[in-house]
Write a protein that holds these residues in place. Structure first.
Motif, PDB file in Angstrom:
ATOM      1  N   GLU A   2       0.805  -1.229   0.000  1.00  0.00           N
ATOM      2  CA  GLU A   2       0.000   0.000   0.000  1.00  0.00           C
ATOM      3  C   GLU A   2       0.840   1.284   0.000  1.00  0.00           C
ATOM      4  OE1 GLU A   2      -3.119   0.391  -0.701  1.00  0.00           O
ATOM      5  OE2 GLU A   2      -3.150  -1.786  -0.927  1.00  0.00           O
ATOM      6  N   LYS A   5       2.084   1.943  -3.449  1.00  0.00           N
ATOM      7  CA  LYS A   5       1.011   2.384  -4.351  1.00  0.00           C
ATOM      8  C   LYS A   5       0.665   3.851  -4.088  1.00  0.00           C
ATOM      9  CE  LYS A   5      -1.529  -1.960  -4.666  1.00  0.00           C
ATOM     10  NZ  LYS A   5      -2.862  -2.504  -4.456  1.00  0.00           N
ATOM     11  N   ARG A   6       0.610   4.217  -2.817  1.00  0.00           N
ATOM     12  CA  ARG A   6       0.290   5.599  -2.464  1.00  0.00           C
ATOM     13  C   ARG A   6       1.360   6.543  -3.026  1.00  0.00           C
ATOM     14  NH1 ARG A   6       0.546   6.013   3.200  1.00  0.00           N
ATOM     15  NH2 ARG A   6      -0.439   3.972   3.197  1.00  0.00           N
ATOM     16  N   ILE A 154       7.801  -2.328  -9.452  1.00  0.00           N
ATOM     17  CA  ILE A 154       6.600  -1.853 -10.164  1.00  0.00           C
ATOM     18  C   ILE A 154       6.429  -2.654 -11.449  1.00  0.00           C
ATOM     19  CG2 ILE A 154       5.443   0.131 -11.223  1.00  0.00           C
ATOM     20  CD1 ILE A 154       7.217   1.968  -9.470  1.00  0.00           C
ATOM     21  N   ALA A 176       3.845  -3.637  -6.698  1.00  0.00           N
ATOM     22  CA  ALA A 176       2.731  -2.819  -7.213  1.00  0.00           C
ATOM     23  C   ALA A 176       2.502  -3.251  -8.643  1.00  0.00           C
ATOM     24  CB  ALA A 176       3.073  -1.337  -7.149  1.00  0.00           C
ATOM     25  N   ILE A 178       0.478  -2.419 -12.075  1.00  0.00           N
ATOM     26  CA  ILE A 178      -0.288  -1.373 -12.757  1.00  0.00           C
ATOM     27  C   ILE A 178      -1.066  -1.993 -13.922  1.00  0.00           C
ATOM     28  CG2 ILE A 178      -0.079   0.733 -14.145  1.00  0.00           C
ATOM     29  CD1 ILE A 178       2.294   1.495 -12.373  1.00  0.00           C
ATOM     30  N   PHE A 188      -4.378   0.437 -10.680  1.00  0.00           N
ATOM     31  CA  PHE A 188      -3.699  -0.778 -10.217  1.00  0.00           C
ATOM     32  C   PHE A 188      -4.539  -2.023 -10.470  1.00  0.00           C
ATOM     33  CE2 PHE A 188      -1.803   2.579  -7.538  1.00  0.00           C
ATOM     34  CZ  PHE A 188      -0.466   2.347  -7.831  1.00  0.00           C
ATOM     35  N   ASP A 191      -5.872  -6.253  -5.703  1.00  0.00           N
ATOM     36  CA  ASP A 191      -5.156  -7.267  -4.909  1.00  0.00           C
ATOM     37  C   ASP A 191      -5.819  -8.613  -5.076  1.00  0.00           C
ATOM     38  OD1 ASP A 191      -3.316  -5.518  -3.971  1.00  0.00           O
ATOM     39  OD2 ASP A 191      -4.406  -5.050  -2.124  1.00  0.00           O
TER      40      ASP A 191
END
Ligand code: 5GP
Length: 194
Positions: A2, A5-6, A154, A176, A178, A188, A191
């Motif tokens: 998380e 991602k943030r 990523i 992460a 995308i 994204f 999950d």
């Protein structure tokens, strides 16, 4: 992951629908605390895999790679990129097509740093078409060593890298994923998606 991602949402720059720029925290300036968290996450994911060495490619894989290596208590080895030179016998060499530079380069690793008893964790900053990761995996094979898996900070899941790596039987762990960069926006993969 998380926090990653943030960070991507807050500081990533969508250059076009294929390329994400993250030079605020990964590709130029480095967020050291975030790199430590990334290293801890990879180390946890591969804690039971008997990793003896982490392998990445200079330069952007080094920060997440070194943190992962530190957490696992093993060395980090980074493949060097260079323009084609005459073959040197003390090096493992593979050709890799660079997604961002749009040119082929050779990546090399000194033979003295890989051995058949090694279990290697491959780490890279981005996964696009899988060229860099597959190049590193071929070097591991050349050495007769084992690749326990591939850790990606990523992953651009709309490009074919992940599928290529899975097809070849590699375990891929991306922090992460995308799904799309269209309309100047990062979306994204949910999950738990396969
Ligand atoms: P691949 O080899 O999987 O096609 O591409 C991965 C390599 O290209 C990574 O090592 C990374 O340096 C670079 N790369 C691919 N896509 C991107 C992107 O969207 N942004 C950035 N900054 N680098 C990328």
């Amino acid at each position: 992951m998380e926090v990653l991602k943030r960070k991507i949402i807050e500081e990533g720059i969508v250059l076009n629908d294929q390329v994400l720029k993250v030079d605020n925290f990964l590709n130029h300036q480095i967020d050291a605390a975030l790199m430590l968290a990334i290293g801890q996450t990879f180390a946890k994911l591969f804690a039971e895999d008997g990793i003896t060495k982490v392998l990445t490619i200079e330069s952007s894989g080094i920060a997440p790679g070194v943190m992962t290596a530190m957490q696992l208590g093993v060395p980090l080895l980074f493949a060097r990129k260079r323009k084609s030179l005459t073959l040197q016998e003390d090096l493992y060499t593979e050709k890799v097509y660079s997604f961002t530079k749009m040119e082929e380069s050779e990546v090399t690793v000194s033979r003295k740093f890989l051995s058949p008893t090694d279990r290697i964790l491959i780490i890279d900053d981005f996964l696009a078409n899988g060229e860099a990761a597959l190049g590193m995996a071929r070097i591991v094979k050349q050495a007769g060593a084992d690749a326990a898996g591939i850790g990606i900070v990523i992953e651009k899941s709309f490009q074919p890298g992940r599928e290529k790596l899975l097809e070849q039987g590699y375990r891929v762990e991306s922090l992460a994923r995308i799904a799309s960069l269209t309309d100047n926006q990062v979306t994204f993969v949910p999950d738990g998606a396969g």
